[in-house]
Design an enzyme around this catalytic site. Structure first.
Site, short mmCIF file in Angstrom:
data_model
loop_
_atom_site.label_atom_id
_atom_site.label_comp_id
_atom_site.label_asym_id
_atom_site.label_seq_id
_atom_site.Cartn_x
_atom_site.Cartn_y
_atom_site.Cartn_z
N LYS A 115 0.81 -1.16 -0.23
CA LYS A 115 -0.05 -0.05 0.20
C LYS A 115 0.92 1.18 -0.16
CE LYS A 115 -4.49 -1.76 1.98
NZ LYS A 115 -5.68 -1.54 2.73
N LYS A 197 -5.97 -12.62 -8.05
CA LYS A 197 -6.95 -12.54 -7.55
C LYS A 197 -8.03 -11.63 -8.29
CE LYS A 197 -8.53 -11.99 -2.87
NZ LYS A 197 -8.11 -11.61 -1.26
N LYS A 200 -11.83 -6.05 -5.96
CA LYS A 200 -12.75 -5.06 -6.24
C LYS A 200 -12.18 -3.61 -6.66
CE LYS A 200 -12.70 -4.53 -1.10
NZ LYS A 200 -13.64 -4.35 -0.07
#
Ligand code: TRP
Length: 334
Positions: A115, A197, A200
């Site tokens: 992040k 993966k 979203k």
């Protein structure tokens, strides 16, 4: 233990649009576990502001996520479905636990590294101490089990380390939580890149099936799903695209991979993709309808939000008072 039941805690962030991966991988497990445990399912909005959010958008998404928990079938009278920001104990315990967590431990968190790289212009202290807040979420309710995705395992491990460290100093204060990793649908992959993966926050909308996608969109995305040139519906690592579609189909139809291989023996990918799409449509339809109904019932949802925040607060305060006393804060004068 609450009323003779073990305690379960889990949470999701209201950022990005939820995908069928979140549904099959997380929500369906939550449903399965909700009878056996005393469950706390939180919309973790404190976590969300570690990256910049548009306030109105965050509020809207958080409400939609909370409504979705209920639409997916979690009974809000039995499960404590609430906003993290409505229970101040999360932030309070988080501060205390910060003082029992080492910089070196947090420095090793792979999600922080990812992040920080992604949000290089905003590497704030909250992003760094995110796992401590997560530990506070879990320990605040004396949780026994925590359903999490593989990507959150490292955060669960640090939670256990912090709890053990605290207990070693002050006695048995916290229950040491165990992870729960679901089997079916644990990892749904991207439809466009089956090595990745389903996320979203994927930029390519064709990569993910969103929970609110209409049937035509769902069918179209499955038709476009990346497969291979083998031409056989087989459950093998060498065919990651087909492997993923079989996983999705199994999760939506309660079939086993071998049964699916038989069902589509000698048939083409076109037929198979249609069947997968239809199974997903039929699983999502009732959830979408219930969501639309609940969304209109403002008074009902408001009532749930209020009641469950009170319930969560009650249990949170019990732990928090104990912890405050242990570390040496003075008793409040009432
Ligand atoms: N960090 C988790 C995620 O992004 C969400 C979360 C916050 C959580 N607190 C939690 C999950 C406590 C399990 C338990 O997926």
């Amino acid at each position: 233990m609450i009323d003779g039941k073990k305690v379960l805690f889990s949470g999701m962030q209201a950022t990005g649009t939820l995908t069928i991966g979140n549904y099959l991988g997380a929500l369906q497990n939550w449903l399965k576990l909700s009878d056996e445990y005393e469950c706390f399912y939180s919309v973790v909005d404190l976590h969300s502001i570690t990256v910049r959010q548009d306030p109105a958008e965050l509020r809207k998404r958080a409400r939609a996520l909370l409504t979705l928990y209920i639409a997916a079938g979690l009974d809000p009278k039995k499960n404590c479905i609430y906003y993290q920001s409505h229970v101040s104990g999360h932030a309070e315990l988080s501060w205390i636990l910060n003082c029992f967590t080492y910089m070196g431990e947090l420095n090793r968190m792979t999600q922080f590294k990812d992040k920080a790289a992604k949000h290089a212009d905003n590497i704030n202290a909250g992003l760094f101490t995110y796992p401590v807040l997560m530990a506070a979420d879990i320990l605040l309710y004396q949780s026994d089990v925590v359903p999490v995705g593989i990507d959150q395992m490292q955060h669960l491990e640090i939670t256990r380390d912090i709890a053990q460290r605290f207990n070693a100093i002050y006695g048995d204060v916290f229950t040491i939580p165990e992870p729960y990793i679901g089997k079916v649908g644990a990892k749904i992959m991207s439809l466009q890149d089956p090595e990745k993966k389903m996320s979203k926050s994927d930029e390519n909308p064709n990569a993910s099936i969103y929970l609110m996608d209409d049937p035509d969109t769902i069918m179209r995305k499955f038709k476009r799903a990346v497969t291979d040139s083998e031409g056989a519906v087989r459950y093998r690592e060498e065919q990651p695209g087909i492997h993923n579609l079989i996983d999705i189909y199994c999760a939506c139809s309660n079939k086993k991979p071998e049964e699916v291989e038989k069902e589509f023996d000698g048939k083409g990918y076109g037929d198979f993709k249609t069947a997968v799409g239809e199974s997903v449509v039929s699983v999502l339809k009732p959830v979408q309808e219930e969501f639309a109904r609940l969304e209109k019932d403002k008074a009902y949802i408001d009532g749930i939000i209020k009641e469950n925040a009170e319930k969560a607060n009650y249990f949170a305060q019990k732990t928090l008072r104990k912890v405050q006393k242990k570390v040496g804060f003075p008793e409040k004068i009432r």
